[in-house]
Design a protein around this motif. Structure first.
Motif, PDB file in Angstrom:
ATOM      1  N   ILE A   5       0.736  -1.269   0.057  1.00  0.00           N
ATOM      2  CA  ILE A   5       0.040   0.173  -0.020  1.00  0.00           C
ATOM      3  C   ILE A   5       0.885   1.248   0.002  1.00  0.00           C
ATOM      4  N   VAL A   6       0.776   1.747  -1.162  1.00  0.00           N
ATOM      5  CA  VAL A   6       1.585   3.097  -1.122  1.00  0.00           C
ATOM      6  C   VAL A   6       0.710   4.470  -0.998  1.00  0.00           C
ATOM      7  N   LEU A   7       1.008   4.976   0.298  1.00  0.00           N
ATOM      8  CA  LEU A   7       0.307   6.138   0.916  1.00  0.00           C
ATOM      9  C   LEU A   7       0.708   7.339   0.595  1.00  0.00           C
ATOM     10  N   VAL A  94      -0.443  -3.608  -5.741  1.00  0.00           N
ATOM     11  CA  VAL A  94      -0.172  -2.461  -5.210  1.00  0.00           C
ATOM     12  C   VAL A  94      -1.464  -1.597  -5.197  1.00  0.00           C
ATOM     13  N   ILE A  95      -1.729  -1.016  -4.093  1.00  0.00           N
ATOM     14  CA  ILE A  95      -2.667  -0.216  -3.873  1.00  0.00           C
ATOM     15  C   ILE A  95      -2.170   1.122  -3.668  1.00  0.00           C
ATOM     16  N   LYS A 138      -0.930  -6.880 -10.190  1.00  0.00           N
ATOM     17  CA  LYS A 138      -2.201  -5.966 -10.322  1.00  0.00           C
ATOM     18  C   LYS A 138      -2.162  -4.661  -9.475  1.00  0.00           C
ATOM     19  N   ALA A 139      -2.619  -3.350 -10.098  1.00  0.00           N
ATOM     20  CA  ALA A 139      -2.570  -2.306  -9.331  1.00  0.00           C
ATOM     21  C   ALA A 139      -3.931  -1.686  -9.148  1.00  0.00           C
ATOM     22  N   MET A 140      -4.204  -0.873  -8.201  1.00  0.00           N
ATOM     23  CA  MET A 140      -5.176  -0.012  -8.064  1.00  0.00           C
ATOM     24  C   MET A 140      -5.196   1.328  -7.412  1.00  0.00           C
ATOM     25  N   CYS A 141      -6.043   2.217  -7.537  1.00  0.00           N
ATOM     26  CA  CYS A 141      -5.987   3.458  -6.796  1.00  0.00           C
ATOM     27  C   CYS A 141      -7.195   3.460  -5.899  1.00  0.00           C
ATOM     28  N   ASN A 183     -11.067   2.535  -6.095  1.00  0.00           N
ATOM     29  CA  ASN A 183     -12.137   2.653  -4.977  1.00  0.00           C
ATOM     30  C   ASN A 183     -12.159   4.124  -4.770  1.00  0.00           C
ATOM     31  N   VAL A 184     -13.237   4.777  -4.759  1.00  0.00           N
ATOM     32  CA  VAL A 184     -13.328   6.286  -4.728  1.00  0.00           C
ATOM     33  C   VAL A 184     -14.151   6.531  -3.418  1.00  0.00           C
ATOM     34  N   SER A 185     -13.707   7.160  -2.286  1.00  0.00           N
ATOM     35  CA  SER A 185     -14.581   7.658  -1.214  1.00  0.00           C
ATOM     36  C   SER A 185     -14.846   9.050  -1.435  1.00  0.00           C
ATOM     37  N   TYR A 186     -16.069   9.232  -1.769  1.00  0.00           N
ATOM     38  CA  TYR A 186     -16.290  10.844  -2.193  1.00  0.00           C
ATOM     39  C   TYR A 186     -16.725  11.371  -1.077  1.00  0.00           C
TER      40      TYR A 186
END
Ligand SMILES: Cc1cc2nc3c(=O)[nH]c(=O)nc-3n(C[C@H](O)[C@H](O)[C@H](O)COP(=O)(O)O)c2cc1C
Length: 249
Positions: A5-7, A94-95, A138-141, A183-186
């Protein structure tokens, strides 16, 4: 899976930080190994420049791609870049966890791409897209926004999330990752423009955390976003004329 997890957030106690904790706990309970790469805590310097390259071969002109490639081959990349590459090599997924800042990722994370994804090492003319260095991974935002969800709907004033994340997703695809939907937290607006009463806002944040955790439990089963690849393009790098995705011949 090994999950990195890249923060990219300057405050570890922020909601972005809380989403990292939610992810780590959930993924470890599901049997995964998790590492957190906190760019601000590690003081990652995101600015690409000549001084990083001990042996640059032309003092009159700094060519970033040439120096990246030469220093990769000579095993002389900066220590922090080597450390980030080892972490990426370790990871199956990678997140990237970050707040939307000016319709994109914070500068520290943009610069992480500039410095860590080195030419001649992690990509080259042929080692790109579906032939990329990270193929099979795999990777994601995971993104938070200040503006509420409805403002990102068609004709909404906050714009289009698919467009805001297109450069980020394209870069991940370019280096070979299978890109999972973001994943979007609005509507996470602590300290800025307020859209809700305090209690409703806190409940909203709890829901975002619960939704993120429930998505992560089955993350291994998710299907990546489809991208075209080498077999879809002609010699000019353009979608073949007979390709089924073309809307006209
Ligand atoms: C420099 C900066 C730029 C921002 N740009 C946007 C933006 O373009 N769109 C948006 O919806 N929110 C924007 N915001 C709000 C942040 O996305 C929001 O504060 C963040 O997602 C909240 O998460 P946090 O509490 O973990 O910081 C911006 C905030 C900052 C500090």
């Amino acid at each position: 899976m090994n999950i990195l997890i890249v923060l990219a957030h300057p405050e570890r106690k922020s909601f972005n930080g809380a989403l990292v904790d939610t992810a780590k706990g959930t993924l470890e309970r599901a049997g995964h190994e998790v590492q957190i790469d906190d760019l601000y805590a590690e003081n990652f310097d995101p600015v690409e420049r000549a001084e990083w390259y001990a042996n640059h071969n032309n003092n009159e002109y700094f060519a970033a791609l040439t120096e990246q490639s030469n220093h990769f081959k000579a095993k002389q990349l900066p220590e922090d870049v080597n450390r980030e590459i080892s972490r990426l090599d370790w990871a199956d997924l990678v997140i990237f966890q970050f707040p939307l800042w000016w319709h994109a990722q914070p500068a520290i994370l943009k610069g992480w791409f500039d410095r860590v994804l080195v030419y001649g090492g992690l990509y080259s003319g042929r080692m790109r897209y579906d032939h990329g260095y990270f193929r099979g991974k795999k990777a994601m935002c995971s993104v938070t926004t200040g503006s509420p969800a409805q403002t990102f709907m068609p004709f909404g004033r906050a714009g289009n999330m698919v467009e805001w994340l297109w450069p980020f997703h394209s870069s991940l695809n370019y280096i070979g990752f299978n890109v999972l939907p973001p994943n979007v937290s609005y509507g996470v607006q602590a300290g800025g423009i307020q859209y809700q009463e305090k209690a409703a806002f806190e409940a909203h944040l709890e829901t975002q955390k619960t939704d993120w955790a429930s998505r992560l439990r089955d993350i291994e089963q998710e299907t990546p976003i489809p991208f075209t690849g080498w077999s879809d393009w002609n010699e000019d790098g353009v979608l073949r004329h007979d390709h089924p995705m073309r809307w006209r011949p």
